[in-house]
Design a protein around this motif. Structure first.
Motif, short mmCIF file in Angstrom:
data_model
loop_
_atom_site.label_atom_id
_atom_site.label_comp_id
_atom_site.label_asym_id
_atom_site.label_seq_id
_atom_site.Cartn_x
_atom_site.Cartn_y
_atom_site.Cartn_z
N LEU A 225 11.51 -0.50 25.14
CA LEU A 225 12.31 -0.96 26.28
C LEU A 225 11.77 -2.28 26.81
O LEU A 225 12.54 -3.20 27.12
CB LEU A 225 12.32 0.10 27.38
CG LEU A 225 13.04 1.41 27.07
CD1 LEU A 225 12.93 2.36 28.25
CD2 LEU A 225 14.50 1.18 26.72
N GLU A 226 10.45 -2.38 26.92
CA GLU A 226 9.85 -3.61 27.43
C GLU A 226 10.16 -4.80 26.54
O GLU A 226 10.29 -5.93 27.01
CB GLU A 226 8.34 -3.44 27.58
CG GLU A 226 7.95 -2.48 28.71
CD GLU A 226 6.45 -2.32 28.85
OE1 GLU A 226 5.76 -2.50 27.82
OE2 GLU A 226 5.99 -2.01 29.95
N ALA A 227 10.32 -4.53 25.25
CA ALA A 227 10.59 -5.63 24.31
C ALA A 227 11.94 -6.27 24.57
O ALA A 227 12.17 -7.43 24.21
CB ALA A 227 10.52 -5.12 22.88
N VAL A 228 12.85 -5.52 25.19
CA VAL A 228 14.19 -6.06 25.47
C VAL A 228 14.19 -6.92 26.73
O VAL A 228 14.98 -7.86 26.86
CB VAL A 228 15.20 -4.91 25.62
CG1 VAL A 228 16.57 -5.41 26.03
CG2 VAL A 228 15.30 -4.14 24.31
N LEU A 229 13.28 -6.61 27.67
CA LEU A 229 13.23 -7.38 28.91
C LEU A 229 12.78 -8.80 28.63
O LEU A 229 11.76 -9.03 27.96
CB LEU A 229 12.26 -6.71 29.90
CG LEU A 229 12.70 -5.36 30.46
CD1 LEU A 229 11.57 -4.75 31.28
CD2 LEU A 229 13.95 -5.51 31.31
N ASP A 230 13.55 -9.76 29.10
CA ASP A 230 13.24 -11.17 28.85
C ASP A 230 13.24 -11.91 30.19
O ASP A 230 14.30 -12.24 30.73
CB ASP A 230 14.28 -11.78 27.91
CG ASP A 230 13.95 -13.21 27.52
OD1 ASP A 230 12.99 -13.77 28.09
OD2 ASP A 230 14.67 -13.77 26.67
N PRO A 231 12.05 -12.18 30.75
CA PRO A 231 11.98 -12.86 32.05
C PRO A 231 12.68 -14.21 32.05
O PRO A 231 13.12 -14.69 33.09
CB PRO A 231 10.47 -13.01 32.28
CG PRO A 231 9.85 -11.96 31.42
CD PRO A 231 10.73 -11.85 30.21
N ALA A 232 12.82 -14.82 30.88
CA ALA A 232 13.44 -16.14 30.82
C ALA A 232 14.96 -16.08 30.92
O ALA A 232 15.61 -17.10 31.14
CB ALA A 232 13.04 -16.84 29.51
N ARG A 233 15.52 -14.88 30.76
CA ARG A 233 16.97 -14.73 30.79
C ARG A 233 17.39 -14.23 32.17
O ARG A 233 17.46 -13.03 32.44
CB ARG A 233 17.43 -13.77 29.70
CG ARG A 233 17.22 -14.31 28.30
CD ARG A 233 17.38 -13.23 27.25
NE ARG A 233 18.71 -12.63 27.28
CZ ARG A 233 19.06 -11.60 26.51
NH1 ARG A 233 18.18 -11.07 25.66
NH2 ARG A 233 20.28 -11.11 26.59
N GLU A 234 17.66 -15.17 33.07
CA GLU A 234 17.99 -14.81 34.45
C GLU A 234 19.30 -14.03 34.54
O GLU A 234 19.52 -13.26 35.45
CB GLU A 234 18.08 -16.08 35.31
CG GLU A 234 16.75 -16.81 35.44
CD GLU A 234 16.87 -18.03 36.33
OE1 GLU A 234 17.99 -18.27 36.84
OE2 GLU A 234 15.86 -18.72 36.52
N GLU A 235 20.19 -14.29 33.60
CA GLU A 235 21.50 -13.63 33.63
C GLU A 235 21.52 -12.31 32.86
O GLU A 235 22.58 -11.72 32.69
CB GLU A 235 22.57 -14.57 33.07
CG GLU A 235 22.71 -15.87 33.83
CD GLU A 235 23.11 -15.64 35.28
OE1 GLU A 235 23.96 -14.76 35.53
OE2 GLU A 235 22.58 -16.34 36.17
N GLN A 236 20.36 -11.88 32.39
CA GLN A 236 20.33 -10.65 31.60
C GLN A 236 20.80 -9.47 32.45
O GLN A 236 20.33 -9.25 33.56
CB GLN A 236 18.92 -10.37 31.10
CG GLN A 236 18.85 -9.18 30.16
CD GLN A 236 17.43 -8.96 29.61
OE1 GLN A 236 16.45 -9.28 30.27
NE2 GLN A 236 17.34 -8.44 28.41
#
Length: 257
Positions: A225-236
């Motif tokens: 699950l953590e691998a999907v989180l992308d801090p750089a993608r504000e619109e995620q």
């Protein structure tokens, strides 16, 4: 994993629809070809009173007709007389002559009258020839029938067939995979997940995390699950159930309820 199962809602416009020109007796008009067979009249106080033709008489009259649609009415007449085998025979002859939409109606008729093996056979005959939206509705219905009557059909197999018919639909794929996991077929669930190309990255990660958690691999359940989180993608954007699963696993290291 019951709490995590995908909820599939049947399109209301598809539930219980009649595919044929079949009209109940009380809705018949003189413009309907079967009107003269299905109704009788008697004079009362100077006017004609209409009433249904006695069922035995109606069945005999319908059996003598050559119109294919007569078979659909004959099925109901025979059922009313207690001749279930004769009713099924007439219904199946009618559907075979009319095509996919008639087979879909036959499937629902059989389900309504608790003729479950015939319901699943009729649905199988209908699905390949129906427009996609109608096929999806019937496929969802027969999965629900199988859940209620697993002695008549395999719910897992019907979920698999539905997923094969609609490989681009995430909800259908996920429902099949989670049903495999609930049945204890973890290896099959993992294999199906690998082949489920239509699942988004986030949904694939959530399902994989659930499988890992149920295997007891709590650390990897969190990491996928953590691998999907992308801090750089504000619109995620992530689904609420995804975020809840991630938060719960990070906090407790336990599988989601």
């Amino acid at each position: 994993m019951n709490a995590r199962r995908v909820q599939l809602v049947l399109p209301l416009a598809l539930v219980g629809l009649a595919a044929s020109p079949y009209v109940p007796w009380e809705e018949l008009t003189e413009a309907d070809w079967v009107y003269s067979l299905a109704t009788r009249q008697s004079p009362l106080d100077g006017r004609a009173v209409h009433y249904p033709t006695p069922t035995r008489e109606l069945a005999d009259a319908l059996q003598a007709r050559t119109e294919t649609a007569a078979l659909r009415h004959l099925a109901d007449a025979r059922l009313a007389l207690g001749d279930r085998a004769g009713a099924l025979q007439a219904l199946q002859r009618w559907a075979a002559a009319e095509g996919a939409s008639a087979w879909a109606e036959a499937a629902r008729w059989c389900a309504t009258n608790h003729e479950w093996p015939s319901a699943f056979q009729a649905a199988a005959s209908a699905l390949a020839g129906l427009p996609p939206a109608e096929a999806r509705g019937l496929a969802d219905e027969q999965v629900a029938w199988a859940d209620a009557h697993p002695d008549a059909a395999d719910p897992l197999l019907l979920r698999q067939k539905r997923a094969e018919l609609f490989p681009a639909e995430e909800a259908v794929l996920e429902d099949w995979i989670r049903a495999l996991e609930e049945a204890g077929r973890l290896a099959d669930a993992e294999a199906a997940l690998e082949r489920a190309a239509a699942l988004s990255e986030a949904r694939r990660a959530l399902v994989r995390s659930d499988l890992l958690a149920d295997h007891g691999d709590r650390q990897r359940a969190v990491s996928v699950l953590e691998a999907v989180l992308d801090p750089a993608r504000e619109e995620q954007k992530l689904d609420q159930d995804w975020l809840e699963a991630w938060a719960q696993r990070v906090a407790s290291g336990q599988p989601a309820a």
